[in-house]
Design a protein around this motif. Structure first.
Motif, PDB file in Angstrom:
ATOM      1  N   ILE A 263       6.247   6.994   4.136  1.00  0.00           N
ATOM      2  CA  ILE A 263       6.480   8.407   4.465  1.00  0.00           C
ATOM      3  C   ILE A 263       5.822   8.769   5.792  1.00  0.00           C
ATOM      4  O   ILE A 263       5.625   9.945   6.098  1.00  0.00           O
ATOM      5  N   GLY A 264       5.472   7.755   6.588  1.00  0.00           N
ATOM      6  CA  GLY A 264       5.017   8.021   7.950  1.00  0.00           C
ATOM      7  C   GLY A 264       3.545   8.372   8.091  1.00  0.00           C
ATOM      8  O   GLY A 264       3.132   8.909   9.111  1.00  0.00           O
ATOM      9  N   VAL A 265       2.725   8.052   7.086  1.00  0.00           N
ATOM     10  CA  VAL A 265       1.279   8.259   7.211  1.00  0.00           C
ATOM     11  C   VAL A 265       0.663   6.956   7.739  1.00  0.00           C
ATOM     12  O   VAL A 265       0.948   5.874   7.223  1.00  0.00           O
ATOM     13  N   GLU A 266      -0.164   7.064   8.780  1.00  0.00           N
ATOM     14  CA  GLU A 266      -0.756   5.877   9.393  1.00  0.00           C
ATOM     15  C   GLU A 266      -2.049   5.506   8.654  1.00  0.00           C
ATOM     16  O   GLU A 266      -2.865   6.378   8.366  1.00  0.00           O
ATOM     17  N   ILE A 267      -2.248   4.218   8.374  1.00  0.00           N
ATOM     18  CA  ILE A 267      -3.473   3.797   7.698  1.00  0.00           C
ATOM     19  C   ILE A 267      -4.504   3.385   8.735  1.00  0.00           C
ATOM     20  O   ILE A 267      -4.258   2.511   9.567  1.00  0.00           O
ATOM     21  N   HIS A 268      -5.679   4.003   8.664  1.00  0.00           N
ATOM     22  CA  HIS A 268      -6.740   3.763   9.636  1.00  0.00           C
ATOM     23  C   HIS A 268      -7.627   2.594   9.192  1.00  0.00           C
ATOM     24  O   HIS A 268      -7.913   1.681   9.964  1.00  0.00           O
ATOM     25  N   GLU A 269      -8.068   2.614   7.947  1.00  0.00           N
ATOM     26  CA  GLU A 269      -8.954   1.576   7.422  1.00  0.00           C
ATOM     27  C   GLU A 269      -8.742   1.421   5.924  1.00  0.00           C
ATOM     28  O   GLU A 269      -8.403   2.378   5.224  1.00  0.00           O
ATOM     29  N   MET A 270      -9.004   0.200   5.437  1.00  0.00           N
ATOM     30  CA  MET A 270      -9.168  -0.022   3.986  1.00  0.00           C
ATOM     31  C   MET A 270     -10.578  -0.541   3.800  1.00  0.00           C
ATOM     32  O   MET A 270     -11.004  -1.450   4.513  1.00  0.00           O
TER      33      MET A 270
ATOM     34  N   ASP B 119      -2.498  -5.405  11.548  1.00  0.00           N
ATOM     35  CA  ASP B 119      -1.649  -4.297  11.115  1.00  0.00           C
ATOM     36  C   ASP B 119      -0.886  -4.622   9.836  1.00  0.00           C
ATOM     37  O   ASP B 119      -0.612  -3.738   9.025  1.00  0.00           O
ATOM     38  N   GLU B 120      -0.527  -5.915   9.644  1.00  0.00           N
ATOM     39  CA  GLU B 120       0.310  -6.278   8.495  1.00  0.00           C
ATOM     40  C   GLU B 120      -0.390  -5.975   7.174  1.00  0.00           C
ATOM     41  O   GLU B 120       0.252  -5.715   6.162  1.00  0.00           O
ATOM     42  N   ILE B 121      -1.731  -5.995   7.176  1.00  0.00           N
ATOM     43  CA  ILE B 121      -2.478  -5.640   5.963  1.00  0.00           C
ATOM     44  C   ILE B 121      -2.516  -4.118   5.795  1.00  0.00           C
ATOM     45  O   ILE B 121      -2.316  -3.589   4.711  1.00  0.00           O
ATOM     46  N   LEU B 122      -2.720  -3.411   6.917  1.00  0.00           N
ATOM     47  CA  LEU B 122      -2.845  -1.952   6.860  1.00  0.00           C
ATOM     48  C   LEU B 122      -1.560  -1.249   6.443  1.00  0.00           C
ATOM     49  O   LEU B 122      -1.603  -0.128   5.949  1.00  0.00           O
ATOM     50  N   ILE B 123      -0.406  -1.877   6.677  1.00  0.00           N
ATOM     51  CA  ILE B 123       0.829  -1.212   6.227  1.00  0.00           C
ATOM     52  C   ILE B 123       1.285  -1.770   4.878  1.00  0.00           C
ATOM     53  O   ILE B 123       2.391  -1.511   4.422  1.00  0.00           O
ATOM     54  N   GLY B 124       0.421  -2.585   4.250  1.00  0.00           N
ATOM     55  CA  GLY B 124       0.714  -3.046   2.896  1.00  0.00           C
ATOM     56  C   GLY B 124       1.740  -4.155   2.838  1.00  0.00           C
ATOM     57  O   GLY B 124       2.273  -4.465   1.781  1.00  0.00           O
TER      58      GLY B 124
ATOM     59  N   GLU C 181     -19.718  -4.771   2.187  1.00  0.00           N
ATOM     60  CA  GLU C 181     -18.432  -4.097   2.367  1.00  0.00           C
ATOM     61  C   GLU C 181     -17.362  -5.095   2.773  1.00  0.00           C
ATOM     62  O   GLU C 181     -17.651  -6.100   3.404  1.00  0.00           O
ATOM     63  N   MET C 182     -16.116  -4.776   2.401  1.00  0.00           N
ATOM     64  CA  MET C 182     -14.959  -5.455   2.993  1.00  0.00           C
ATOM     65  C   MET C 182     -14.161  -4.378   3.711  1.00  0.00           C
ATOM     66  O   MET C 182     -13.911  -3.312   3.132  1.00  0.00           O
ATOM     67  N   ILE C 183     -13.751  -4.655   4.940  1.00  0.00           N
ATOM     68  CA  ILE C 183     -13.060  -3.644   5.730  1.00  0.00           C
ATOM     69  C   ILE C 183     -11.810  -4.256   6.367  1.00  0.00           C
ATOM     70  O   ILE C 183     -11.885  -5.350   6.924  1.00  0.00           O
ATOM     71  N   SER C 184     -10.687  -3.559   6.272  1.00  0.00           N
ATOM     72  CA  SER C 184      -9.486  -3.978   6.999  1.00  0.00           C
ATOM     73  C   SER C 184      -9.180  -2.951   8.063  1.00  0.00           C
ATOM     74  O   SER C 184      -9.103  -1.753   7.761  1.00  0.00           O
ATOM     75  N   ILE C 185      -9.027  -3.415   9.311  1.00  0.00           N
ATOM     76  CA  ILE C 185      -8.725  -2.491  10.406  1.00  0.00           C
ATOM     77  C   ILE C 185      -7.606  -3.056  11.277  1.00  0.00           C
ATOM     78  O   ILE C 185      -7.278  -4.236  11.186  1.00  0.00           O
ATOM     79  N   SER C 186      -7.029  -2.198  12.132  1.00  0.00           N
ATOM     80  CA  SER C 186      -5.936  -2.647  13.000  1.00  0.00           C
ATOM     81  C   SER C 186      -6.500  -3.406  14.202  1.00  0.00           C
ATOM     82  O   SER C 186      -7.696  -3.395  14.446  1.00  0.00           O
TER      83      SER C 186
END
Lengths: 416, 416
Positions: free
Chosen positions: A32-39, B10-15, B38-43
């Motif tokens: 739906i066009g929401v950008e993911i910044h971090e997980m 990015d491939e992780i951040l967009i699922g 911590e575990m962190i995923s970033i672009s």
């Protein structure tokens, strides 16, 4: 609109389980066009959660948290929400009613204090109704940032994302349109595929992104167009998929997210009212298992003879001992006999046969480890191919099974 | 010692893909007593990576980064390392020699500029030799914090973690001992298992933690003891595993991390010089496929008849039409005939047979969806059991296959 996703739980941090919740949420938001910044994955420690909230407050518009709910987790997320929003827990009557219904109506037991406590929520929160479980979702806002807490149980989390969160974001926030289209290809490796479509890919407009999603034997290509004019995006995607189809021809198996080779084969056989059987040696029943994983397989799959031992090839499939002596069990001659004989025995239109050496060591023949012969009997002829699928063992079996199904599909398509 | 793990991409951040690298690294570090913060995923954005480095500098002793290397990623991790450590990229001759060997020796093509650039590393870094790929690992230190960059390709990352990073940490840092022991159980669901061992679990000493790792049909129990006296930890684990074994009896199938029911069965059959065959209807070849997934299966597995269609049951397995008419294809009588007949045809000591309705809709019989009959023919008798494995289809098939193997193992054990 930017979002971060937090997963709370020690079991993820020690590598005991892989966090698949974040990926699901990310995919849903991306659509739906929401950008993911971090997980971010962190332990169930209040100070650590609070400092993560503070950091994200300045960075994103939306924070989604999973986990840290329930008695074994000491309901740490709820307590941290109260701290962070300077709030207190109160009993929510609607949640209590729902929890009582589940425990007393469905599980047929008396409600306990632990169950009643699940109806405690921060007084300022908007409750997100969890139809499929007892822990409610919670939606709270501080400054311009929305914080959402979800249970960590995947199917409850998924229910809340799909039925509560995505619809609410779609209504309350403006976002660009994102149009996705999946193209499922079989039989071409990722690098060769990339070379084959290089020109096409280079000519894609800036607003269309291409992703390669490889899995054993197949590559899904995903096109995503982002912009404000929905109709224009759809037309552009459609135009580019058409030109891609011209390049890849019948290596393209389907255009749906959940489609697979075996589903497509099942549909083709059902449409044409044709049947199939298999005679498997080195694949050990894998092809039968893949074909029967599709509901409705009994419409076209009659059965299989897994003739693993040489004596089973002779006794049950009726392969001549002479052929085996002369050519060895791993040979074009034997695989051809296997396919023809099982086709006759099972009275089917098509039959697949395999014989080979999956390794790791040599078996009843002198064939190199990785060697596999595949035969496909059609109503008119028998097609035989020889492969070397390398190593290790499980990859040889998988590759042989997928390759045989690719051969089958191509032959069926000739008769459409 | 505390560590954080960063995944760049990015491939992780967009699922699009699930990050499994972090879990592998976490598990490897946890085993040697390093705590994951911590575990962190970033672009792959330099500013974002830099600010994450700065934050972690104050929080942990070790930062492991995967991804962000290679031409398509613009080698963002290397460039960020140079910024963060105020360093520059120089050519490393040993890496260049290794890359050249791989490209020219193995892939048999001329080395390109992109390949040569893989040998560029920050001048102050310690290179971690990547035997299985072209992108080297990098180890750099700022203050008291070590930063390690690894390629994102899982098998290259794994090689470097196992062969370079873990050995180096073990030598250079003091950590507590952690002793793990896995107990593999089949046939008892997670909650029932938890109830059964509740007292035992409550009596575990504080320094031993217990984790439940459920997967379909089985639960692995993992005991982890942490402390400074290795011998004492090993004795405590061993004592508690012994008392657990008394409670769970032969629901315990093994004690190794990579053990499975089919491996244990293979070992038992090989030791006893016994053989097995299967006659499968609703499981569609799944049992044969599981048995043949083990290397050396040809020592004991002779073959299978997947008689999916009723006519195949009659024509190939020789089931009497009278039985089928009288009792239906999904019945104790038919499954018994299937097991006996395949045992005779394949001349084996044991035989498994299945017939049932995996759903989603009713097939050639009136049996409820989820109903499965399993027969186990031994050298002395035929054991028949009826189950309802519920839904959905793939779970019915999996549960029936696993249950039949559990029955097989219990019978073989009687003859040890």
């Amino acid at each position: 609109m930017k979002a971060s996703i937090i997963t709370i739980g020690d079991e993820i941090l020690i590598g005991q389980i892989v966090d698949t919740n974040s990926g699901f949420i990310a995919k849903s938001l991306d659509r739906i066009g929401v950008e993911i910044h971090e997980m971010i994955s962190i332990s169930d420690n209040k100070q650590h959660i609070l400092s993560t909230f503070e950091k994200l407050q300045d960075e994103v518009d939306l924070v989604i948290i999973t986990g840290g709910l329930g008695p074994t987790k000491d309901d740490i997320t709820k307590k941290t929400f109260c701290d962070y929003f300077d709030d207190e827990l109160i009993q929510n009557d609607q949640v209590l009613k729902h929890v009582t219904q589940i425990i007393e109506g469905f599980y047929k037991r008396k409600i306990t204090q632990l169950n009643i406590d699940q109806a405690l929520v921060p007084s300022k929160c908007t409750v997100l109704h969890n139809q499929v479980g007892t822990a409610p979702g919670m939606w709270m806002k501080k400054g311009n940032t929305v914080f959402i807490s979800l249970p960590g149980v995947p199917f409850e989390m998924k229910y809340l994302v799909e039925n509560e969160i995505i619809p609410k974001i779609v209504i309350e926030y403006q976002r660009p349109y994102i149009i996705h289209k999946t193209v499922l290809t079989y039989g071409i490796g990722e690098s060769l595929l990339a070379e084959t479509i290089e020109n096409w890919e280079n000519n894609l407009p800036d607003f269309i992104k291409l992703a390669y999603l490889p899995s054993p034997g197949r590559v899904r290509l995903r096109l995503s167009a982002r912009g404000n004019d929905k109709e224009f995006l759809e037309k552009s995607i459609s135009k580019n998929v058409t030109s891609l189809s011209k390049i890849l021809g019948n290596s393209i198996v389907g255009f749906e997210d959940d489609e697979t080779l075996e589903i497509v084969i099942g549909r083709l056989l059902t449409q044409q009212n044709k049947t199939i059987a298999t005679a498997e040696s080195c694949t050990g029943g894998k092809i039968a298992q893949i074909l029967t994983s599709v509901s409705g397989a009994s419409n076209y799959f009659k059965g299989s003879v897994v003739s693993y031992a040489t004596e089973a090839k002779i006794a049950i499939l009726g392969i001549s001992e002479d052929s085996i002596k002369k050519h060895s069990v791993v040979s074009a001659e034997v695989v051809k006999e296997m396919a023809i004989n099982v086709q006759k025995m099972m009275k089917t239109d098509y039959a697949i046969a395999t014989t080979g050496n999956a390794g790791p060591s040599k078996g009843d023949s002198e064939a190199e480890v990785g060697t596999v012969f595949i035969a496909l009997a059609t109503p008119n002829e028998v097609i035989i191919e020889e492969f070397n699928f390398g190593q290790p063992r499980d990859k040889v079996i998988d590759r042989a099974a997928i390759k045989s199904l690719e051969m089958l599909r191509k032959e069926i398509l000739k008769n459409v």
